[in-house]
Design a protein around this motif. Structure first.
Motif, PDB file in Angstrom:
ATOM      1  N   LEU A 202     -10.430 -41.686  26.525  1.00 30.30           N
ATOM      2  CA  LEU A 202      -9.552 -41.879  27.686  1.00 30.30           C
ATOM      3  C   LEU A 202      -8.198 -42.405  27.236  1.00 30.30           C
ATOM      4  O   LEU A 202      -7.153 -42.014  27.768  1.00 30.30           O
ATOM      5  CB  LEU A 202     -10.228 -42.861  28.649  1.00 30.30           C
ATOM      6  N   PHE A 203      -8.215 -43.290  26.232  1.00 35.11           N
ATOM      7  CA  PHE A 203      -6.983 -43.854  25.676  1.00 35.11           C
ATOM      8  C   PHE A 203      -6.065 -42.739  25.202  1.00 35.11           C
ATOM      9  O   PHE A 203      -4.874 -42.721  25.506  1.00 35.11           O
ATOM     10  CB  PHE A 203      -7.359 -44.776  24.506  1.00 35.11           C
TER      11      PHE A 203
ATOM     12  N   LEU B  82      -5.888 -39.735  26.191  1.00 29.88           N
ATOM     13  CA  LEU B  82      -5.335 -38.945  27.296  1.00 29.88           C
ATOM     14  C   LEU B  82      -4.352 -39.748  28.128  1.00 29.88           C
ATOM     15  O   LEU B  82      -3.361 -39.224  28.623  1.00 29.88           O
ATOM     16  CB  LEU B  82      -6.469 -38.438  28.182  1.00 29.88           C
ATOM     17  N   ALA B  83      -4.625 -41.060  28.290  1.00 29.58           N
ATOM     18  CA  ALA B  83      -3.826 -41.859  29.220  1.00 29.58           C
ATOM     19  C   ALA B  83      -2.510 -42.317  28.600  1.00 29.58           C
ATOM     20  O   ALA B  83      -1.464 -42.251  29.240  1.00 29.58           O
ATOM     21  CB  ALA B  83      -4.635 -43.068  29.684  1.00 29.58           C
TER      22      ALA B  83
END
Lengths: 165, 316
Positions: free
Chosen positions: B110-111, B113-114
């Protein structure tokens, strides 16, 4: 008092949060104001990390900084720059605003009153537990929120593009 | 304190990696583009023209850093850094070798992508502070594009996360099996296309659009600040290729030890070359085609991929 890294992080985060929030409230230039808001939102993610909730922190970055803030900036880009200079900070609705502000403050303090005494919220919990509780005990709430958001999304599409050409 | 020093070292290493990737990336891109145009590409300066880009870099650093009179000076100077830092940060979660990622975190997928998507804030600020129509339009396009393509990109990576049952990149790599390439074929395609859009490369270069917007959101920048935008672009291509080569193509899982890492780098170079090929082959999209591709083609494709994975997982 001996300073360790966690303490430094705590004070640094506090300073950044307050600076960001103050900028968001007291700045007249709309772009810098939004930047201040961005700093504040990122510092909130920092707080989640500080308390050991990595997933919530990254979700905060993803949704609020990467999504909501960008949308706000996007809207501001369409604004016409005023010829008469920057707007005043004071508002005609001083009384109404005060009522709303006090109401929100009371809400926040009553909901967090257990922690006001100095006891910190429970720290930790694996990220997988969030998924387990979201799709377990809190499934109806989760689904209800999803349906509500979907309805809002459909409504927005209808309002924007509803006219038949 | 050691964690702090370690972070500093990795930060410097990451910065160097991006700088080197830019220098070699520009050279490689000019070579590949040359072949596509039936030319040779740079060849005069140094062996095979290798010294051309370092010479250009030196020129760029020595160039005057112009701040136009009408700009919002502080925001104008801050913007390139806001664009660069998130892309550099995203390199930290990439699983470079067995058991090694600079930042081994449970939310790494997620990191990745975010965090890089934050650089769009810098693009918007650059466009706004330049007080220039081209730059403003470029910034707006960048924001619209980044927000739209984040969705299919995230969904495509989600299917890998579901297969692996973890968001820690190293655990995803440990769980990786060769048949995932077939099972995730649609997802990989979605990831590849939306990554090209996220790094603003042709055919998704509407925010820059040299021939219509000059250079879009960084039209007013020059010298080293312009260089930072350029470096960010190559850094983003490298980061997207590294991540894709790792979680979709298996990276170092194919071969043991150091051979695996070499293969991982080779796969990454292959993806970078593929992005360059696309860049020099297709014309720029119209903005309505851009939105149609994101919402009506890529997002449903990613959802189909998710359903496929959802059917497979209970049988694993």
């Amino acid at each position: 008092m001996e300073l360790n890294l966690a303490d430094i992080a705590f004070w640094l985060l506090s300073a950044i949060s307050i600076a960001g929030a103050a900028t968001a409230v007291f700045t007249r230039d709309v772009m810098r104001l939004t930047l201040g808001l961005g700093v504040f939102l990122l510092s909130v993610a920092g707080w989640f990390l500080y308390f050991g909730h990595a997933f919530v922190a990254i979700a905060q970055v993803f949704v609020y900084v990467g999504g909501v803030l960008v949308l706000i900036l996007f809207a501001i880009m369409f604004l016409h720059r005023s010829e008469q200079g920057l707007p005043e900070l004071t508002s005609r609705h001083a009384l109404d605003s005060a009522v709303v502000a006090v109401g929100v403050a009371v809400l926040v303090i009553t909901s967090l009153r257990e922690y006001v005494t100095g006891q910190l919220p429970t720290v930790g919990g694996a990220d997988a537990e969030i998924g387990v509780s979201l799709l377990g005990a809190y499934l109806p709430h989760f689904e209800a929120a999803g349906v509500l958001l979907l309805a809002a999304l459909v409504a927005a599409v209808v309002i924007v593009g509803g006219e038949k050409r | 304190m050691s964690g702090f020093v370690g972070g500093l070292v990795w930060g410097l290493a990451g910065g160097m990696l991006i700088a080197l990737a830019t220098v070699f990336g520009v050279w490689w891109e000019r070579k590949v583009a040359g072949r596509i145009h039936m030319r040779i590409g740079p060849q005069t300066t140094g062996p095979a023209g290798l010294l051309q880009v370092p010479a250009d870099t030196l020129k760029m650093i020595l160039k005057e850093d112009i701040t136009p009179a009408q700009v919002d000076v502080r925001v104008f100077r801050l913007a390139p850094h806001i664009v660069f830092v998130p892309v550099a940060m995203s390199l930290t979660v990439i699983p470079f070798a067995s058991g090694f990622a600079p930042l081994n975190t449970s939310i790494g997928m997620l990191f990745f992508l975010a965090v890089p998507s934050l650089s769009v804030i810098g693009m918007l600020l650059a466009g706004w502070s330049s007080r220039n129509t081209y730059a403003t339009i470029g910034g707006l396009r960048a924001a619209a594009q980044m927000i739209s393509y984040e969705l299919p990109r995230t969904l495509s990576v989600l299917s890998v996360v579901v297969l692996a049952g973890s968001m820690r990149p190293l655990e995803v790599m440990e769980a990786w099996r060769p048949w995932w390439i077939l099972a995730n074929a649609i997802g990989f395609l979605v990831y590849f296309i939306s990554s090209i859009a996220e790094v603003n490369s042709i055919p998704f270069d509407l925010p820059q659009a040299e021939s219509e917007l000059v250079a879009g959101y960084f039209a007013d920048y020059s010298g080293i600040r312009w260089g930072i935008f350029m470096m960010t672009e190559y850094g983003a291509v490298v980061a997207a290729s590294l991540f894709g080569a790792a979680v979709f193509l298996g990276g170092w899982r194919w071969l043991p030890g150091a051979f695996g890492v070499v293969l991982f780098i080779a796969l990454t170079l292959l993806l970078i070359t593929a992005i360059i090929f696309v860049k020099w082959t297709f014309p720029r999209m119209r903005s309505d085609q851009l939105m149609t591709t994101a919402w009506k083609i890529l997002t449903p494709m990613a959802l189909v991929q998710l359903v496929i994975v959802g059917v497979i997982v209970p049988w694993m």
